[in-house]
Design a protein around this motif. Structure first.
Motif, mmCIF file in Angstrom:
data_model
loop_
_atom_site.group_PDB
_atom_site.id
_atom_site.type_symbol
_atom_site.label_atom_id
_atom_site.label_comp_id
_atom_site.label_asym_id
_atom_site.label_seq_id
_atom_site.Cartn_x
_atom_site.Cartn_y
_atom_site.Cartn_z
ATOM 1 N N LEU A 142 0.828 -1.205 0.000
ATOM 2 C CA LEU A 142 0.000 0.000 0.000
ATOM 3 C C LEU A 142 0.862 1.255 0.000
ATOM 4 O O LEU A 142 0.570 2.220 -0.726
ATOM 5 C CB LEU A 142 -0.922 -0.005 1.225
ATOM 6 C CG LEU A 142 -1.835 1.228 1.343
ATOM 7 C CD1 LEU A 142 -2.794 1.304 0.164
ATOM 8 C CD2 LEU A 142 -2.603 1.203 2.658
ATOM 9 N N GLY A 143 1.912 1.268 0.822
ATOM 10 C CA GLY A 143 2.787 2.433 0.846
ATOM 11 C C GLY A 143 3.428 2.685 -0.500
ATOM 12 O O GLY A 143 3.560 3.846 -0.942
ATOM 13 N N THR A 144 3.826 1.618 -1.179
ATOM 14 C CA THR A 144 4.413 1.764 -2.518
ATOM 15 C C THR A 144 3.389 2.323 -3.499
ATOM 16 O O THR A 144 3.704 3.175 -4.338
ATOM 17 C CB THR A 144 4.922 0.402 -3.020
ATOM 18 O OG1 THR A 144 5.915 -0.087 -2.107
ATOM 19 C CG2 THR A 144 5.544 0.527 -4.391
ATOM 20 N N ALA A 145 2.132 1.866 -3.379
ATOM 21 C CA ALA A 145 1.085 2.335 -4.291
ATOM 22 C C ALA A 145 0.719 3.796 -4.020
ATOM 23 O O ALA A 145 0.426 4.554 -4.954
ATOM 24 C CB ALA A 145 -0.154 1.455 -4.149
ATOM 25 N N LEU A 146 0.738 4.199 -2.752
ATOM 26 C CA LEU A 146 0.384 5.579 -2.407
ATOM 27 C C LEU A 146 1.536 6.557 -2.623
ATOM 28 O O LEU A 146 1.328 7.768 -2.642
ATOM 29 C CB LEU A 146 -0.053 5.653 -0.935
ATOM 30 C CG LEU A 146 -1.340 4.924 -0.575
ATOM 31 C CD1 LEU A 146 -1.614 5.049 0.921
ATOM 32 C CD2 LEU A 146 -2.512 5.451 -1.385
ATOM 33 N N GLY A 147 2.741 6.040 -2.788
ATOM 34 C CA GLY A 147 3.898 6.900 -2.994
ATOM 35 C C GLY A 147 3.972 7.434 -4.416
ATOM 36 O O GLY A 147 3.036 7.289 -5.207
ATOM 37 N N PRO A 148 5.081 8.045 -4.755
ATOM 38 C CA PRO A 148 5.263 8.579 -6.116
ATOM 39 C C PRO A 148 5.114 7.489 -7.169
ATOM 40 O O PRO A 148 5.280 6.302 -6.888
ATOM 41 C CB PRO A 148 6.694 9.136 -6.094
ATOM 42 C CG PRO A 148 6.969 9.409 -4.652
ATOM 43 C CD PRO A 148 6.222 8.362 -3.885
ATOM 44 N N SER A 149 4.814 7.886 -8.376
ATOM 45 C CA SER A 149 4.560 6.953 -9.470
ATOM 46 C C SER A 149 5.759 6.046 -9.721
ATOM 47 O O SER A 149 6.918 6.470 -9.650
ATOM 48 C CB SER A 149 4.224 7.729 -10.741
ATOM 49 O OG SER A 149 4.147 6.871 -11.856
#
Length: 211
Positions: A142-149
Motif C-alpha cells: 500500500l505504501g508503494t502504491a500511495l507513494g510517487p509513481s
C-alpha cells in the motif's frame, strides 16, 4: 471398655486397596485448582480473528509510511534520469521509517493480543505472527502504491528536463518486514510470562480408611 486412641491401621495388603486413590466421585481435574482449558475450536477462532485484525492494521502502517518516509529526489537531463543527491540517504531513511513504524505497531498489537487472551497458547502466537507478517506485507504494497509513481520515465517526461521529482517509494531491505512480527511476539510472550495465569500446585487428596 474405652475405644483405642489410635485409629486402626488400614489393611495395606487387602486386594484392590490403593492408598493413592482419589475419593469416590472426585474428578482428577477438580483438585487442580484451575479451570479446564477452553475448547480448541474457540481458541483457534480467537487467534484467527486476532490475526485478521492485525492484517487490517497494515493499511494504517502503509498510509503512515507513505506520508512519513523521505523520498529520493531524481532529475532528468532529457536523456537519462539521475539521482539529484548522490550522497543522500533518503533510501535508507525509507527503510528506517518503515522499521520504526513496524516496531511500534508490533508493541501495540502484542499488548492487544495479550489483553484479548491472557492465557496465550500456541494458536494465539501463530495467529499473531502470521497476522503481523501479513500486515507488514500489506503496508509495504500500500505504501508503494500511495507513494510517487513507479513509472520513472513517464514521470521524468511530465516533470521536464532539469526539474526534480520523487523516485518511487520502495523497500531496499525486505528484512524490515519481520520487524512487526518480531516485536509483537516478544511483547506478547514477555507479558504472558510475567502476568499470564499460573498453574496452582495440585493438592493431594488422601483417602481415609474406615472400618
Amino acid at each position: 471398655m474405652t475405644a483405642p486412641l489410635n485409629p486402626p491401621t488400614p489393611p495395606h495388603g487387602r486386594p484392590g486397596y490403593d492408598p493413592w486413590q482419589l475419593p469416590e466421585g472426585a474428578h482428577p481435574d477438580h483438585h487442580a485448582g484451575t479451570e479446564r482449558d477452553e475448547p480448541l475450536g474457540r481458541e483457534i477462532r480467537r487467534a484467527a480473528l486476532t490475526g485478521l485484525a492485525v492484517v487490517v492494521l497494515g493499511l494504517l502502517l502503509g498510509f503512515l509510511w507513505s506520508r512519513l518516509a523521505p523520498h529520493v529526489p531524481l532529475v532528468s537531463d532529457g536523456e537519462a534520469v539521475y539521482l539529484k543527491d548522490t550522497e543522500g540517504e533518503q533510501a535508507i531513511g525509507a527503510d528506517g521509517t518503515f522499521a520504526l513504524l513496524a516496531l511500534g505497531f508490533g508493541v501495540v498489537t502484542g499488548l492487544a493480543a495479550f489483553l484479548v487472551h491472557r492465557a496465550g497458547g500456541i494458536a494465539m502466537v501463530c495467529g499473531l505472527a502470521l497476522g503481523s507478517l501479513g500486515g507488514a506485507a500489506v503496508a509495504w504494497q500500500l505504501g508503494t502504491a500511495l507513494g510517487p509513481s513507479g513509472d520513472v520515465v513517464g514521470h521524468a517526461r511530465t516533470a521536464g528536463q532539469g526539474v526534480t521529482f520523487d523516485a518511487p517509494l520502495e523497500l531496499g531491505a525486505l528484512g524490515v518486514l519481520v520487524a512487526w512480527p518480531v516485536a509483537a511476539l516478544l511483547v506478547h510472550l514477555g507479558l504472558t510470562a510475567l502476568f499470564g495465569p499460573r498453574e496452582e500446585p495440585q493438592a493431594h487428596h488422601w483417602q481415609t480408611y474406615e472400618g
